[in-house]
Design an enzyme around this catalytic site. Structure first.
Site, PDB file in Angstrom:
ATOM      1  N   ASP A 157       2.170 -97.422  48.299  1.00 35.86           N
ATOM      2  CA  ASP A 157       2.218 -96.092  48.887  1.00 35.86           C
ATOM      3  C   ASP A 157       0.937 -95.752  49.644  1.00 35.86           C
ATOM      4  O   ASP A 157      -0.139 -96.219  49.287  1.00 35.86           O
ATOM      5  CB  ASP A 157       2.404 -95.077  47.758  1.00 35.86           C
ATOM      6  N   HIS A 161       3.952 -90.173  55.119  1.00 36.64           N
ATOM      7  CA  HIS A 161       4.179 -91.074  53.982  1.00 36.64           C
ATOM      8  C   HIS A 161       4.569 -92.420  54.591  1.00 36.64           C
ATOM      9  O   HIS A 161       5.367 -92.452  55.510  1.00 36.64           O
ATOM     10  CB  HIS A 161       5.370 -90.655  53.115  1.00 36.64           C
ATOM     11  N   GLN A 216       5.109 -98.556  44.077  1.00 30.91           N
ATOM     12  CA  GLN A 216       5.187 -98.409  45.530  1.00 30.91           C
ATOM     13  C   GLN A 216       3.871 -98.828  46.168  1.00 30.91           C
ATOM     14  O   GLN A 216       2.809 -98.563  45.618  1.00 30.91           O
ATOM     15  CB  GLN A 216       5.453 -96.940  45.890  1.00 30.91           C
ATOM     16  N   HIS A 244      -0.675 -92.145  51.980  1.00 31.76           N
ATOM     17  CA  HIS A 244      -0.461 -90.864  52.645  1.00 31.76           C
ATOM     18  C   HIS A 244      -1.579 -90.633  53.633  1.00 31.76           C
ATOM     19  O   HIS A 244      -2.747 -90.767  53.286  1.00 31.76           O
ATOM     20  CB  HIS A 244      -0.357 -89.749  51.612  1.00 31.76           C
ATOM     21  N   CYS A 303       2.970 -88.748  46.000  1.00 28.63           N
ATOM     22  CA  CYS A 303       2.492 -87.795  47.015  1.00 28.63           C
ATOM     23  C   CYS A 303       1.761 -86.574  46.446  1.00 28.63           C
ATOM     24  O   CYS A 303       0.709 -86.207  46.956  1.00 28.63           O
ATOM     25  CB  CYS A 303       3.626 -87.334  47.934  1.00 28.63           C
ATOM     26  N   ARG A 329      11.791 -93.356  37.630  1.00 29.51           N
ATOM     27  CA  ARG A 329      12.983 -92.551  37.885  1.00 29.51           C
ATOM     28  C   ARG A 329      14.102 -93.063  36.995  1.00 29.51           C
ATOM     29  O   ARG A 329      14.275 -94.270  36.852  1.00 29.51           O
ATOM     30  CB  ARG A 329      13.393 -92.637  39.353  1.00 29.51           C
ATOM     31  N   LYS A 379      11.658 -89.244  60.775  1.00 33.25           N
ATOM     32  CA  LYS A 379      11.176 -90.499  60.189  1.00 33.25           C
ATOM     33  C   LYS A 379      11.648 -91.715  60.963  1.00 33.25           C
ATOM     34  O   LYS A 379      12.526 -91.615  61.823  1.00 33.25           O
ATOM     35  CB  LYS A 379      11.614 -90.620  58.736  1.00 33.25           C
TER      36      LYS A 379
HETATM   37 ZN   LIG Z   1       4.862 -89.844  49.669  1.00 32.14          ZN
END
Ligand SMILES: [Zn+2]
Ligand SMILES: [Zn+2]
Length: 644
Positions: free
Chosen positions: A384, A516, A382, A386, A335, A364, A470
């Site tokens: 991912d 997200h 991910q 945005h 992000c 992580r 969310k």
């Molecule tokens: Zn994010």
């Protein structure tokens, strides 16, 4: 007289000291037979607890999570009694109910317990259960409690930490345990019990403490339930993604590379690539733009985003450079990078929404004990994206994201799911960032999108993150296990922290809203779940090999190659098993490898310019032309893979 409110909103009047079981009986005898636990004003109570005030009562049966918890908690007492009787001198410590069953941590002294002891423990448990002993709670003083456990340093330690006046015991049969309550009415309801495994466990999870033996068990109200559960466990073992990943040559791990860092083998990499391309194509149609960002970023970037505060201390430590004071971090989230991409230009409201997507790898540091195959790793990618939009656009953007997630689930055979909407706690407005007006807009957008799309949903009030509401998709796999997949999260925090703006129609600067979203979550975890859900029989469009060509003897190798070329021209993924093995062996191994179609080639086939086709699982399609085979494959693919 007291007033008891039931979950359907009805209020019934009873004499004081009525018990939950009495209330059940007043409703129906059938209900009373099935009630095994209850909660009063949100607190777990015994079914025999006298109720003395007005309040709301919920009655639980085996079909409720709360009912199962009480059942397994009570079973842990029975296990403890069985152990005490079979192993005099064993010291009991703690024994909670868990998601599936219960365990008890025991100091067996010099004794070691193994699988051969399980049957005796199970028999003893059932023997106790058949006595139909009531579970009875009573209060005890600290002195009494310490006296009872004067030879058990573990229970003594627990009691020392309790306040005098709050200590309670549970008695059943000849057995007593330190306990806060929450039992089924009597042991007789336990009809089946199984000891599943034993493992070492440190007292209170601290490796400086003595090691205890953790005895895992499970119990059921019917023998049939236990049989079904054990079958499910067997099936889960067969489908374990770590086992299938090896058999299908998808991924591996290397101690030299490091724990929790998966290595994708060619077949696994090809599978991932197909999944990525599938999502990329849908995202392109939905107006997403692909971006690429580095694997590291300056520490300052993650301090700004707040991720350093969250992941910094417990994760990978900063990377230093020859330059004094310069520090980089492995990226824990994509992000912040995408926020800076947004900040590359000054946008007007007419340019929005901006939708940036990236298959971004993040790192992580998970504790080594937490690592598990592909589901818990230290580096993962991910899917991912945005989305940056105006508050007015949130409604539509949310609906579009839901469409995309549903498309992904549909194409991959996940049909059983519910949506879980997490909203703020309206009693605690100070807990949340962002204006009340925006929160209301966002929550309305999520709710109306959820209802509009006809999703089955539950609402969790107070479960929203501090930065926005969310929606999570809870997916049930083929074995009935629940996984969280596909999160869509509204965020007011990062636009603030990164000072993101757009020029509105009023020519003033405004803050965009950020969404997200990741339909797969992570490629690693998703492939693990998909492997276990499908047992490796992926939808045909995703299969590494769609057809394997098996020739009866070397004489037909040339024709096999010709068939391969024709299939490849038709964009069918096929390969030839060239080995000099018997056809029987080739077929057996092709079955094991889960190839969806087997093409068998011999004299007759070559002569007629045809192929004999057999489906995975044994169905025979007979001798057909290559064109007809292509059509069969295309039809099969179109059954699951629709266009977005
Ligand atoms: Zn994010
Ligand atoms: Zn208890």
């Amino acid at each position: 007289m007291i007033h008891i409110t039931l979950p359907d909103g009805s209020v019934k009047t009873f004499d004081e000291n009525v018990t939950p079981m009495d209330v059940a009986k007043s409703i129906s005898e059938g209900l009373a037979r099935n009630v095994i636990s209850a909660s009063f004003n949100g607190t777990t109570v015994e079914t025999v607890t006298p109720l003395t005030t007005d309040g709301s009562l919920v009655l639980y049966t085996w079909n409720d999570t709360e009912g199962k918890t009480a059942f397994w908690h009570s079973s842990a007492h029975v296990l403890a009694q069985a152990i005490e009787e079979l192993y005099p001198g064993a010291k009991l410590t703690i024994g909670p109910a868990i998601e599936n069953g219960f365990y008890y941590d025991v100091d067996f002294g010099g004794h070691s317990i193994s699988e051969k002891d399980f049957k005796a423990i199970e028999d003893k448990m059932l023997d106790i259960a058949r006595g139909k002993h009531d579970f009875k709670m009573r209060s005890a003083t600290k002195a009494e409690a310490l006296q009872l456990y004067k030879n058990n340093e573990f229970k003594t330690e627990l009691i020392e930490n309790l306040e005098d006046g709050t200590i309670t015991f549970c008695d059943h049969s000849t057995f007593t345990d330190l306990c806060r309550g929450g039992h089924i009415p009597n042991t007789g309801i336990i009809k089946a019990a199984k000891i599943l495994s034993v493992a070492g466990a440190y007292w209170r999870g601290n490796e400086n403490n003595p090691q205890l033996t953790r005895v895992y068990g499970i119990s059921f109200p019917k023998q049939k339930d236990l049989t079904e559960y054990l079958e499910l466990l067997e099936e889960a073992k067969k489908r374990d993604h770590r086992k299938l990943g090896k058999e299908l040559e998808l991924f591996t791990f290397s101690q030299k590379v490091g724990q929790g860092l998966p290595l994708w083998l060619p077949k696994g990499a090809a599978l991932r690539e197909r999944l990525e391309n599938f999502l990329k194509a849908a995202q392109k149609k939905a107006g997403y733009e692909m971006v690429i960002t580095p694997h590291i970023g300056q520490k300052e970037l993650y301090v700004t985003s707040g991720h350093y505060a969250k992941y910094g201390a417990d994760s990978f430590q900063p990377i230093n450079t020859p330059k004094d004071g310069e520090e980089f971090l492995l990226k824990p989230m994509n992000c912040p990078h995408h926020c800076e991409i947004y900040n590359n230009a000054q946008w007007s409201y007419k340019d929005l929404p901006k939708r940036y997507a990236e298959f971004g790898t993040v790192y992580r540091y998970e504790q080594s004990g937490e690592l598990h195959g592909l589901t818990r790793v230290r580096g993962f990618t991910q899917d991912d994206a945005h989305l940056f939009c105006t508050p007015e656009q949130l409604d539509e953007e949310f609906k579009n994201v839901i469409d995309l997630v549903l498309y992904v689930f549909g194409s991959l055979g996940f049909e059983n799911f519910t949506a879980q909407v997490s909203l703020r706690d309206p009693e605690n407005p100070d807990k949340y960032i962002g204006s009340l007006e925006n929160w209301e807009k966002a929550e309305k957008a999520i709710m109306s999108a959820t209802i509009d799309k006809g999703l089955t949903y539950t609402v969790k009030t107070g479960e929203a993150a501090f930065y926005g509401p969310k929606l999570d998709f809870m997916v049930k796999d083929a074995l009935g296990r629940q996984w969280q997949l596909g999160t869509i999260q509204v965020d007011y925090n990062l636009p603030e922290r990164f000072d993101l703006t757009y020029k509105g129609s009023d020519n003033e600067l405004h803050r965009p809203v950020m969404i997200h979203r990741a339909p797969f979550g992570s490629m690693e975890r998703f492939i693990a779940i998909l492997l276990e859900h499908t047992a490796g029989n992926f939808p045909l469009w995703l299969m590494p090999t769609q057809a394997i060509i098996l020739s009866i003897s070397e004489k037909y190798e040339k024709y096999a190659e010709k068939v391969l070329n024709l299939l490849e021209n038709d964009e069918i993924r096929a390969l030839v098993d060239h080995r000099n093995e018997t056809i029987g062996k080739k077929i057996r191994e092709a079955e094991m490898q889960k190839h969806p179609f087997m093409i068998i080639i011999g004299e007759q086939e070559e002569k007629e310019n045809k192929i004999t086709v057999r489906k995975h699982g044994g169905e025979d399609l007979g001798m057909i032309s290559i064109e007809d085979f292509s059509k069969i494959i295309k039809t099969e693919i179109n059954k699951t893979l629709k266009s977005f």
